[in-house]
Design an enzyme around this catalytic site. Structure first.
Site, PDB file in Angstrom:
ATOM      1  N   ASP A 132       0.806  -1.224   0.000  1.00 24.32           N
ATOM      2  CA  ASP A 132       0.000   0.000   0.000  1.00 24.32           C
ATOM      3  C   ASP A 132       0.835   1.268   0.000  1.00 24.32           C
ATOM      4  OD1 ASP A 132      -2.227  -1.603   0.082  1.00 24.32           O
ATOM      5  OD2 ASP A 132      -2.489  -1.456   2.261  1.00 24.32           O
ATOM      6  N   SER A 139       3.740  -1.041 -10.191  1.00 18.64           N
ATOM      7  CA  SER A 139       3.636  -2.488 -10.370  1.00 18.64           C
ATOM      8  C   SER A 139       5.054  -2.998 -10.564  1.00 18.64           C
ATOM      9  CB  SER A 139       2.783  -2.806 -11.604  1.00 18.64           C
ATOM     10  OG  SER A 139       2.971  -4.147 -12.029  1.00 18.64           O
ATOM     11  N   SER A 140       5.257  -4.277 -10.309  1.00 15.50           N
ATOM     12  CA  SER A 140       6.567  -4.852 -10.658  1.00 15.50           C
ATOM     13  C   SER A 140       6.837  -4.675 -12.144  1.00 15.50           C
ATOM     14  CB  SER A 140       6.610  -6.345 -10.303  1.00 15.50           C
ATOM     15  OG  SER A 140       6.406  -6.536  -8.934  1.00 15.50           O
ATOM     16  N   HIS A 188      47.277  -9.453 -43.252  1.00 10.85           N
ATOM     17  CA  HIS A 188      47.232 -10.916 -43.373  1.00 10.85           C
ATOM     18  C   HIS A 188      48.326 -11.578 -42.540  1.00 10.85           C
ATOM     19  CE1 HIS A 188      44.445 -10.622 -46.865  1.00 10.85           C
ATOM     20  NE2 HIS A 188      45.166  -9.545 -47.141  1.00 10.85           N
ATOM     21  N   SER A 318      55.309 -19.093 -15.653  1.00  9.83           N
ATOM     22  CA  SER A 318      55.255 -20.544 -15.762  1.00  9.83           C
ATOM     23  C   SER A 318      55.684 -21.178 -14.449  1.00  9.83           C
ATOM     24  CB  SER A 318      56.171 -21.034 -16.886  1.00  9.83           C
ATOM     25  OG  SER A 318      56.262 -22.442 -16.898  1.00  9.83           O
ATOM     26  N   SER A 319      55.079 -22.324 -14.159  1.00 10.30           N
ATOM     27  CA  SER A 319      55.469 -23.085 -12.974  1.00 10.30           C
ATOM     28  C   SER A 319      56.664 -23.979 -13.242  1.00 10.30           C
ATOM     29  CB  SER A 319      54.285 -23.936 -12.499  1.00 10.30           C
ATOM     30  OG  SER A 319      53.925 -24.870 -13.504  1.00 10.30           O
ATOM     31  N   LYS A 324      59.953 -16.949 -17.534  1.00  9.67           N
ATOM     32  CA  LYS A 324      58.945 -16.745 -18.576  1.00  9.67           C
ATOM     33  C   LYS A 324      57.985 -15.626 -18.174  1.00  9.67           C
ATOM     34  CE  LYS A 324      56.399 -19.660 -21.832  1.00  9.67           C
ATOM     35  NZ  LYS A 324      55.274 -18.768 -22.166  1.00  9.67           N
ATOM     36  N   VAL A 325      57.691 -14.747 -19.142  1.00  8.03           N
ATOM     37  CA  VAL A 325      56.718 -13.663 -18.942  1.00  8.03           C
ATOM     38  C   VAL A 325      55.596 -13.832 -19.964  1.00  8.03           C
ATOM     39  CG1 VAL A 325      56.329 -11.175 -19.021  1.00  8.03           C
ATOM     40  CG2 VAL A 325      58.468 -12.078 -18.069  1.00  8.03           C
ATOM     41  N   GLU A 331      45.316 -11.842 -22.017  1.00 10.40           N
ATOM     42  CA  GLU A 331      44.479 -13.042 -21.955  1.00 10.40           C
ATOM     43  C   GLU A 331      43.210 -12.794 -21.157  1.00 10.40           C
ATOM     44  OE1 GLU A 331      47.321 -15.745 -20.355  1.00 10.40           O
ATOM     45  OE2 GLU A 331      48.516 -15.769 -22.192  1.00 10.40           O
TER      46      GLU A 331
END
Length: 467
Positions: A132, A139-140, A188, A318-319, A324-325, A331
């Site tokens: 009320d 209204s929704s 290309h 890298s593990s 390594k970069v 990504e």
């Protein structure tokens, strides 16, 4: 055991946790729609608080809502806008397609918090009733799409656009500082004629400029609000002029140029403005995807790739491979771009799901749109801070590619003809010669003429060599 209280709705009594501000209809939704782990977007909570506050102020001004009810509703809406009570909105996305249960969640929380402030029992609906008073003139079917538009517009205007603009400016700074670095262009993925690194990056700036313009244009439709249409667009149970006044009130509260939609049947039976916004978000995602891929390609290496750009080493790549970069920011940006493209598919299908006077995919639409806005806002911020601002050109590698490029022969074509120029290029490639060595061995030009015509710096602008 959890202490409960009994609340009532039109279907009867419902047990509700005693310490929660929500009521019977929210509890029913929790029991019947505990699907997945996707909650209604958090952006919808303040957006709905703005809608309820604006409606209360307009209804009070019209004499329909009492002073006590208005003051309490406005006070609670301000609490929600300040970040309070967020845990009281637990409903999942996958519910009724109208979003009615979330509208009632908002209504019930506001009404119960009003009762709490007034020293009345939770669930008493005194002095504020969820239907009320909090839902008066609504209204929704018109308040939920209004909250969707408010949430989407605020997200784009206040978060996404500034993030894209900051990324655009960071790229522009690089473009300006690299204006004189001549490099080889590629089409290309093969060698082409020269351009400057600044010109290359100016292309990314231009793409983002276009996206900023598209987003502003798309917001024009989103600013048109359904509020005032009530159940089916006719405005039943709303005072004449309520729609215009409440849109003006939302504009005053947000600072954004919201207006009442001229045709409520159009914006309640369909949500094409949000579909258009989603498509525009997808276009930005496509642009960001291309930008991410270009930079990770230009930085690939360092010994066996292009390596024209040095990117920041934010974390070990890298593990197993020391030193390594990886282009991890590229990504992440590319992945979120794919997700935004997928989100748009859901929005398009959901937007097509309007039946007669109401679209029944509302939660799906706003879930995917706010997710896209959030992803690209955060993605642009991170990409700028942790990649673009730290990129440096590998001038030695860039110069080496220019010196060995065969496509510099393009400048010779107006002087010696296309066929002879092609012969020079192929001869250089077949015999591992520089372009100049090949041209001299074939007698195509003199050394002096070659140096005059084949000037990579000149070739980065409109330029035709003469005999």
């Amino acid at each position: 055991m959890t202490t409960i209280r009994v609340e009532h709705d039109s279907l009867g009594p419902v047990n509700v946790p005693a310490d929660k501000l929500w009521g019977a209809q929210t509890q029913r939704s929790l029991e019947h729609f505990s699907i997945g782990d996707d909650l209604m977007p958090r952006e919808m909570i303040p957006a709905y608080a703005l809608v309820k506050k604006a409606a209360a102020l307009v209804n009070h001004k019209a004499g329909r809502l009492g002073d006590t009810q208005n003051d309490l509703i406005v006070r609670v809406c301000d609490e929600i806008l300040a970040g309070q009570h967020l845990e009281q909105f637990p409903l999942h996305v996958w519910m009724t397609g109208s979003g009615t249960q979330f509208n009632m969640n908002v209504n019930e929380v506001i009404a119960n918090r009003c009762a709490q402030i007034a020293g009345q029992p939770l669930g008493s609906h005194k002095p504020v009733h969820p239907n009320d008073h909090v839902n008066m003139s609504q209204s929704s079917n018109d308040s939920f799409p209004t909250a969707m538009n408010v949430a989407a517009a605020l997200g784009v205007k206040l978060r996404l656009l500034p993030a894209v603009k900051a990324l655009r400016d960071a790229l522009d700074a690089k473009a300006s500082s690299w204006a004189d670095i001549v490099k080889i262009g590629r089409t290309h993925l093969q060698d082409a004629t020269p351009l400057t690194l600044g010109q290359e990056f100016s292309g990314y700036v231009g793409v983002l400029d276009d996206n900023l313009e598209r987003l502003e244009l798309a917001l024009g439709g989103v600013y048109r609000l359904a509020l005032g249409g009530t159940a089916v667009g006719t405005g039943l149970n709303a005072e004449p002029g309520f729609d215009r006044q409440v849109a003006a009130q939302i504009t005053q509260l947000t600072g954004l140029p919201f207006v009442t939609a001229p045709n409520k049947f159009a914006v309640q039976g369909a949500h094409d403005d949000l579909v258009q916004l989603s498509a525009t978000l997808k276009t930005l995602a496509v642009s960001l995807y291309k930008l991410a891929n270009d930079i990770r390609l230009l930085s690939c290496g360092p010994r066996a790739g292009l390596h024209e750009l040095d990117i920041p080493a934010n974390e070990p790549g890298s593990s197993i491979m020391p030193g390594k970069v990886n282009p991890t920011q590229c990504e992440a940006l590319a992945m979120l771009g794919v997700q935004v493209m997928a989100n748009d598919v859901a929005v398009a299908v959901g937007g097509a799901g309007g039946y007669l006077e109401m679209n029944v995919y509302k939660p799906l639409l706003i879930f995917n749109i706010t997710k896209s806005v959030r992803l690209m806002t955060d993605g642009c911020v991170n990409f700028r801070k942790f990649l673009v601002e730290g990129i440096e050109p590998n001038v030695k590698q860039i110069r080496s590619f220019v010196e060995r490029s065969l496509m510099l022969v393009t400048a010779l074509s107006p002087v010696i003809g296309y066929d002879k120029a092609s012969q020079v290029a192929h001869f250089a490639l077949d015999h591992d010669l520089t372009l100049k060595q090949a041209a001299l061995q074939l007698g195509a030009v003199s050394a002096e003429e070659f140096d005059r015509v084949v000037d990579p710096q000149k070739m980065t602008k409109p330029y035709v060599a003469s005999n």
